[in-house]
Design an enzyme around this catalytic site. Structure first.
Site, mmCIF file in Angstrom:
data_model
loop_
_atom_site.group_PDB
_atom_site.id
_atom_site.type_symbol
_atom_site.label_atom_id
_atom_site.label_comp_id
_atom_site.label_asym_id
_atom_site.label_seq_id
_atom_site.Cartn_x
_atom_site.Cartn_y
_atom_site.Cartn_z
ATOM 1 N N LYS A 168 -11.710 18.280 -2.624
ATOM 2 C CA LYS A 168 -10.783 17.616 -1.677
ATOM 3 C C LYS A 168 -9.473 17.268 -2.370
ATOM 4 C CE LYS A 168 -8.841 13.794 0.178
ATOM 5 N NZ LYS A 168 -8.099 12.711 -0.472
ATOM 6 N N LYS B 192 -9.383 5.124 5.654
ATOM 7 C CA LYS B 192 -8.075 4.699 5.155
ATOM 8 C C LYS B 192 -8.216 3.560 4.152
ATOM 9 C CE LYS B 192 -5.144 6.049 9.024
ATOM 10 N NZ LYS B 192 -4.328 5.544 10.139
ATOM 11 N N GLY B 193 -7.556 3.701 3.028
ATOM 12 C CA GLY B 193 -7.562 2.646 2.021
ATOM 13 C C GLY B 193 -8.776 2.697 1.101
ATOM 14 N N SER C 49 -11.485 4.412 -1.576
ATOM 15 C CA SER C 49 -11.368 5.321 -2.726
ATOM 16 C C SER C 49 -11.958 6.698 -2.403
ATOM 17 C CB SER C 49 -12.096 4.736 -3.935
ATOM 18 O OG SER C 49 -13.490 4.868 -3.752
ATOM 19 N N THR D 224 1.422 10.226 3.702
ATOM 20 C CA THR D 224 0.327 10.899 2.997
ATOM 21 C C THR D 224 -1.062 10.567 3.556
ATOM 22 O OG1 THR D 224 0.762 9.195 1.365
ATOM 23 C CG2 THR D 224 1.364 11.453 0.768
ATOM 24 N N GLU E 152 0.074 -3.135 4.670
ATOM 25 C CA GLU E 152 -1.065 -2.208 4.765
ATOM 26 C C GLU E 152 -1.148 -1.523 6.122
ATOM 27 O OE1 GLU E 152 -3.705 -0.747 3.744
ATOM 28 O OE2 GLU E 152 -3.927 -1.487 1.702
ATOM 29 N N ASP E 153 -1.651 -0.283 6.118
ATOM 30 C CA ASP E 153 -1.908 0.411 7.391
ATOM 31 C C ASP E 153 -3.402 0.534 7.685
ATOM 32 O OD1 ASP E 153 -2.345 2.260 5.271
ATOM 33 O OD2 ASP E 153 -2.300 3.884 6.732
ATOM 34 N N SER F 200 -14.982 7.340 0.103
ATOM 35 C CA SER F 200 -14.651 8.072 1.339
ATOM 36 C C SER F 200 -15.654 9.200 1.548
ATOM 37 C CB SER F 200 -13.242 8.668 1.267
ATOM 38 O OG SER F 200 -12.273 7.658 1.200
ATOM 39 N N LYS G 234 -10.849 -1.033 -2.012
ATOM 40 C CA LYS G 234 -10.668 -1.853 -0.814
ATOM 41 C C LYS G 234 -11.859 -1.551 0.098
ATOM 42 C CE LYS G 234 -5.707 -1.000 -1.183
ATOM 43 N NZ LYS G 234 -4.524 -0.316 -0.635
ATOM 44 N N ASP H 217 0.880 -1.155 0.000
ATOM 45 C CA ASP H 217 0.000 0.000 0.000
ATOM 46 C C ASP H 217 0.933 1.224 0.000
ATOM 47 O OD1 ASP H 217 -2.308 1.636 0.421
ATOM 48 O OD2 ASP H 217 -1.736 1.770 2.536
ATOM 49 N N LEU H 218 0.410 2.381 -0.307
ATOM 50 C CA LEU H 218 1.271 3.577 -0.333
ATOM 51 C C LEU H 218 1.007 4.500 0.869
ATOM 52 C CD1 LEU H 218 1.964 5.847 -3.418
ATOM 53 C CD2 LEU H 218 1.868 6.695 -1.122
ATOM 54 N N ASP H 219 -0.220 5.079 0.892
ATOM 55 C CA ASP H 219 -0.524 6.083 1.911
ATOM 56 C C ASP H 219 -0.461 5.467 3.310
ATOM 57 O OD1 ASP H 219 -1.175 8.196 0.016
ATOM 58 O OD2 ASP H 219 -2.953 7.027 -0.463
ATOM 59 N N SER I 159 -2.179 0.518 -4.342
ATOM 60 C CA SER I 159 -2.772 1.667 -3.661
ATOM 61 C C SER I 159 -4.107 2.024 -4.294
ATOM 62 C CB SER I 159 -1.833 2.866 -3.763
ATOM 63 O OG SER I 159 -2.491 4.048 -3.354
ATOM 64 N N ALA I 160 -5.037 2.491 -3.463
ATOM 65 C CA ALA I 160 -6.345 2.940 -3.966
ATOM 66 C C ALA I 160 -6.265 4.340 -4.561
ATOM 67 C CB ALA I 160 -7.356 2.929 -2.830
HETATM 68 C C1 BG6 Z 1 -5.883 5.481 -0.349
HETATM 69 C C2 BG6 Z 1 -5.997 6.315 0.896
HETATM 70 O O1 BG6 Z 1 -4.578 5.019 -0.497
HETATM 71 O O2 BG6 Z 1 -6.239 6.241 -1.506
HETATM 72 C C3 BG6 Z 1 -7.382 6.929 0.995
HETATM 73 O O3 BG6 Z 1 -5.738 5.508 2.025
HETATM 74 C C4 BG6 Z 1 -7.725 7.688 -0.277
HETATM 75 O O4 BG6 Z 1 -7.417 7.794 2.109
HETATM 76 C C5 BG6 Z 1 -7.555 6.755 -1.478
HETATM 77 O O5 BG6 Z 1 -9.049 8.175 -0.237
HETATM 78 C C6 BG6 Z 1 -7.835 7.460 -2.813
HETATM 79 O O6 BG6 Z 1 -6.857 8.447 -3.036
HETATM 80 P P1 BG6 Z 1 -6.956 9.533 -4.188
HETATM 81 O O7 BG6 Z 1 -5.570 10.149 -4.189
HETATM 82 O O8 BG6 Z 1 -7.252 8.814 -5.446
HETATM 83 O O9 BG6 Z 1 -8.011 10.480 -3.801
HETATM 84 MG MG MG Z 2 -2.840 3.193 3.468
#
Ligand code: BG6
Ligand code: MG
Length: 221
Positions: free
Chosen positions: A77, A44-45, A47, A16, A169-170, A51, A145, A8-10, A115-116
């Site tokens: 956002k 977290k995780g 989309s 981030t 993953e976090d 979200s 996810k 996972d990234l964030d 990553s999402a």
């Molecule tokens: C995930 C984050 O990696 O990506 C979420 O944990 C975030 O918090 C999701 O909403 C989507 O990210 P982005 O950059 O496409 O808005």
């Molecule tokens: Mg994450």
């Protein structure tokens, strides 16, 4: 032994996850919804659109906006988030991650990003990590996810089965996704958030190749 590692990234590769939280908090406040860190665990995780839908439901406003207005709020956002990540540099890579990526490359273990985030490829470039990733699975092609699809796609791109991979993953939604596709989960954070039944490190400095091998032997023996 495992043949691939799906990151996972964030919140795993860099901080981030905090920027996502701050950007959502600001957006939510602008429409009269207050979110806190505890609620944020559920985002977290997940989309961007999902979200926002969770935030609106949390604030009792799930029916207050049209699809177009929802898309505009999500774009607002993202604009804020993109401003925040403009400052990210290689110095922001979490402790231990670069050396783990180097160890994996040297050991011939494939590395994927699951990553999402639509912003993930730009961030990986900004942190100068592109050379370490054999694939960056595209988040816009699969459901969010906790659906396992992004991990399945990353594994497929590597020519592997998820069962042959470790997922790091976090987020509770991410751990759920890793479990659902039968990769081996390693959590970054607190076992109280991520589960007592999986390997969890409190910070990424603990993530060495030796640690990953140890967990594989422990959980897959
Ligand atoms: C995930 C984050 O990696 O990506 C979420 O944990 C975030 O918090 C999701 O909403 C989507 O990210 P982005 O950059 O496409 O808005
Ligand atoms: Mg994450």
């Amino acid at each position: 032994m495992f043949k691939g590692v799906l990151f996972d990234l964030d919140g795993v590769i860099t901080d981030t996850a905090e920027y996502h939280y701050l950007a959502w908090k600001e957006l939510a406040a602008s429409i009269g919804i207050t979110i806190d860190r505890e609620f944020n665990e559920q985002l977290k995780g997940v989309s961007r659109l999902d979200s926002l839908k969770r935030i609106l439901a949390y604030g009792g406003k799930e029916n207050a906006y049209s699809e177009e207005q929802i898309a505009n709020l999500a774009a607002q956002k993202n604009e804020q988030y993109v401003k925040m990540i403009a400052k990210v540099t290689p110095a922001d890579v979490y402790p231990g991650i670069l050396s783990l990526l180097q160890e994996l490359k040297q050991a011939g273990i494939k590395v994927g990003l699951a990553s999402a985030s639509i912003n993930a490829p730009a961030l990986i470039e900004r942190m100068e990590l592109s050379a370490y990733f054999d694939t960056i699975a595209r988040a816009d092609q699969v459901p969010s996810k906790p659906d396992p699809a992004i991990f399945e796609l990353a594994a497929k791109n590597l020519g592997l089965e998820p069962e042959q991979c470790i997922g790091i993953e976090d987020a509770p939604a991410g751990i759920q996704a890793i479990k659902a596709c039968h990769a081996l989960p390693i959590g970054v954070g607190k076992a109280s958030d991520l589960g007592q039944d999986i390997a969890v490190v409190e910070n990424t400095a603990k993530l060495t190749l030796a640690y990953l091998e140890e967990q594989w032997r422990k959980y897959r023996a």
